[in-house]
Structure formats: C-alpha cells, structure tokens
Design a protein around this motif. Structure first.
Motif, PDB file in Angstrom:
ATOM      1  N   ASN A  27       9.515  13.670  40.687  1.00 39.27           N
ATOM      2  CA  ASN A  27       8.782  12.459  40.288  1.00 39.27           C
ATOM      3  C   ASN A  27       8.041  12.666  38.968  1.00 39.27           C
ATOM      4  O   ASN A  27       8.017  11.768  38.123  1.00 39.27           O
ATOM      5  CB  ASN A  27       7.814  12.037  41.386  1.00 39.27           C
ATOM      6  CG  ASN A  27       8.536  11.510  42.615  1.00 39.27           C
ATOM      7  OD1 ASN A  27       9.707  11.137  42.553  1.00 39.27           O
ATOM      8  ND2 ASN A  27       7.848  11.516  43.742  1.00 39.27           N
ATOM      9  N   MET A  30      10.599  12.543  36.237  1.00 44.45           N
ATOM     10  CA  MET A  30      11.028  11.159  35.985  1.00 44.45           C
ATOM     11  C   MET A  30       9.974  10.391  35.192  1.00 44.45           C
ATOM     12  O   MET A  30      10.311   9.618  34.289  1.00 44.45           O
ATOM     13  CB  MET A  30      11.313  10.439  37.310  1.00 44.45           C
ATOM     14  CG  MET A  30      12.597  10.879  37.984  1.00 44.45           C
ATOM     15  SD  MET A  30      14.053  10.524  36.996  1.00 44.45           S
ATOM     16  CE  MET A  30      14.084   8.750  37.039  1.00 44.45           C
ATOM     17  N   GLU A  31       8.714  10.577  35.506  1.00 48.40           N
ATOM     18  CA  GLU A  31       7.645   9.900  34.765  1.00 48.40           C
ATOM     19  C   GLU A  31       7.618  10.364  33.305  1.00 48.40           C
ATOM     20  O   GLU A  31       7.422   9.552  32.404  1.00 48.40           O
ATOM     21  CB  GLU A  31       6.283  10.137  35.426  1.00 48.40           C
ATOM     22  CG  GLU A  31       6.095   9.369  36.711  1.00 48.40           C
ATOM     23  CD  GLU A  31       6.216   7.863  36.532  1.00 48.40           C
ATOM     24  OE1 GLU A  31       5.693   7.321  35.527  1.00 48.40           O
ATOM     25  OE2 GLU A  31       6.855   7.223  37.379  1.00 48.40           O
ATOM     26  N   GLU A  33      10.193  11.437  31.603  1.00 54.14           N
ATOM     27  CA  GLU A  33      11.369  10.837  30.965  1.00 54.14           C
ATOM     28  C   GLU A  33      11.120   9.363  30.650  1.00 54.14           C
ATOM     29  O   GLU A  33      11.459   8.883  29.569  1.00 54.14           O
ATOM     30  CB  GLU A  33      12.602  10.978  31.856  1.00 54.14           C
ATOM     31  CG  GLU A  33      13.097  12.405  31.999  1.00 54.14           C
ATOM     32  CD  GLU A  33      13.611  12.969  30.695  1.00 54.14           C
ATOM     33  OE1 GLU A  33      14.430  12.325  30.024  1.00 54.14           O
ATOM     34  OE2 GLU A  33      13.170  14.088  30.340  1.00 54.14           O
ATOM     35  N   LYS A  34      10.503   8.637  31.579  1.00 52.16           N
ATOM     36  CA  LYS A  34      10.202   7.223  31.349  1.00 52.16           C
ATOM     37  C   LYS A  34       9.245   7.064  30.171  1.00 52.16           C
ATOM     38  O   LYS A  34       9.417   6.170  29.346  1.00 52.16           O
ATOM     39  CB  LYS A  34       9.583   6.599  32.607  1.00 52.16           C
ATOM     40  CG  LYS A  34      10.555   6.350  33.717  1.00 52.16           C
ATOM     41  CD  LYS A  34       9.849   5.748  34.920  1.00 52.16           C
ATOM     42  CE  LYS A  34      10.777   5.582  36.084  1.00 52.16           C
ATOM     43  NZ  LYS A  34      10.083   5.041  37.271  1.00 52.16           N
ATOM     44  N   GLN A  35       8.240   7.940  30.107  1.00 51.82           N
ATOM     45  CA  GLN A  35       7.273   7.866  29.012  1.00 51.82           C
ATOM     46  C   GLN A  35       7.943   8.179  27.677  1.00 51.82           C
ATOM     47  O   GLN A  35       7.683   7.516  26.672  1.00 51.82           O
ATOM     48  CB  GLN A  35       6.105   8.824  29.266  1.00 51.82           C
ATOM     49  CG  GLN A  35       5.000   8.702  28.249  1.00 51.82           C
ATOM     50  CD  GLN A  35       4.378   7.316  28.235  1.00 51.82           C
ATOM     51  OE1 GLN A  35       4.098   6.758  29.285  1.00 51.82           O
ATOM     52  NE2 GLN A  35       4.186   6.762  27.051  1.00 51.82           N
ATOM     53  N   LEU A  37      11.105   7.731  26.885  1.00 44.09           N
ATOM     54  CA  LEU A  37      11.940   6.594  26.512  1.00 44.09           C
ATOM     55  C   LEU A  37      11.093   5.427  26.012  1.00 44.09           C
ATOM     56  O   LEU A  37      11.466   4.750  25.049  1.00 44.09           O
ATOM     57  CB  LEU A  37      12.805   6.158  27.694  1.00 44.09           C
ATOM     58  CG  LEU A  37      13.938   7.107  28.057  1.00 44.09           C
ATOM     59  CD1 LEU A  37      14.615   6.659  29.357  1.00 44.09           C
ATOM     60  CD2 LEU A  37      14.954   7.206  26.945  1.00 44.09           C
ATOM     61  N   ALA A  38       9.956   5.198  26.642  1.00 45.43           N
ATOM     62  CA  ALA A  38       9.071   4.123  26.193  1.00 45.43           C
ATOM     63  C   ALA A  38       8.543   4.413  24.791  1.00 45.43           C
ATOM     64  O   ALA A  38       8.482   3.517  23.948  1.00 45.43           O
ATOM     65  CB  ALA A  38       7.910   3.954  27.177  1.00 45.43           C
ATOM     66  N   TYR A  41      11.313   3.812  22.314  1.00 44.62           N
ATOM     67  CA  TYR A  41      11.508   2.370  22.137  1.00 44.62           C
ATOM     68  C   TYR A  41      10.467   1.801  21.179  1.00 44.62           C
ATOM     69  O   TYR A  41      10.793   1.010  20.291  1.00 44.62           O
ATOM     70  CB  TYR A  41      11.442   1.664  23.497  1.00 44.62           C
ATOM     71  CG  TYR A  41      11.569   0.180  23.397  1.00 44.62           C
ATOM     72  CD1 TYR A  41      12.813  -0.418  23.221  1.00 44.62           C
ATOM     73  CD2 TYR A  41      10.449  -0.649  23.463  1.00 44.62           C
ATOM     74  CE1 TYR A  41      12.934  -1.788  23.118  1.00 44.62           C
ATOM     75  CE2 TYR A  41      10.561  -2.011  23.363  1.00 44.62           C
ATOM     76  CZ  TYR A  41      11.806  -2.582  23.189  1.00 44.62           C
ATOM     77  OH  TYR A  41      11.918  -3.938  23.079  1.00 44.62           O
TER      78      TYR A  41
END
Length: 75
Positions: A27, A30-31, A33-35, A37-38, A41
C-alpha cells in the motif's frame, strides 16, 4: 525436467502479521507511485501551459508565420 513447470506445486504459509506487513508495504508503494504520477501530470500540464502561452505570444506579436497548419518561429 520438461514437465517440471506444469507438475511443480509449491505451497507457502505466511503468518497473519507477515501478511499484514506485506500489505502495508504494498500500500505504501502504491501511494508513492500514485504521488509520483500525480507530480508528473502536474509538471506536464505546466509545460503544456507554458508552451501554449509562448505560442500565443508569438502569434500575437506577429513573430511567426503559418505554413500548412504549422507555426514556425525564430527564437
């Protein structure tokens, strides 16, 4: 040896605390990786916005010429 991949069976036992720790690590990853990618972006959006403003300024100041649906300009 040729049949090993289809006939080999492995059983693993993981205690609940180790399983929970693996889930927590997953988890967290994953967090991250999400950060990431954000953030990428946001950087890309900023670059697109700067490029758009730059091209708008070039056209507004008549510093470029239009040839076949493309804008050419000098730096």
């Amino acid at each position: 040896m040729e049949d090993a991949p289809t006939k080999l069976k492995v059983t693993v036992t993981v205690c609940d605390t180790d399983w929970q720790k693996m889930q927590e690590l997953h988890n967290q990853w994953m967090e991250q990786e999400k950060q990431m990618l954000a953030d990428q972006y946001k950087q890309q959006e900023t670059l697109w916005r700067k490029q758009s403003h730059r091209l708008t300024d070039i056209v507004r100041n008549n510093e470029g010429i239009w040839l076949s649906q493309r804008l050419f300009y000098k730096s």
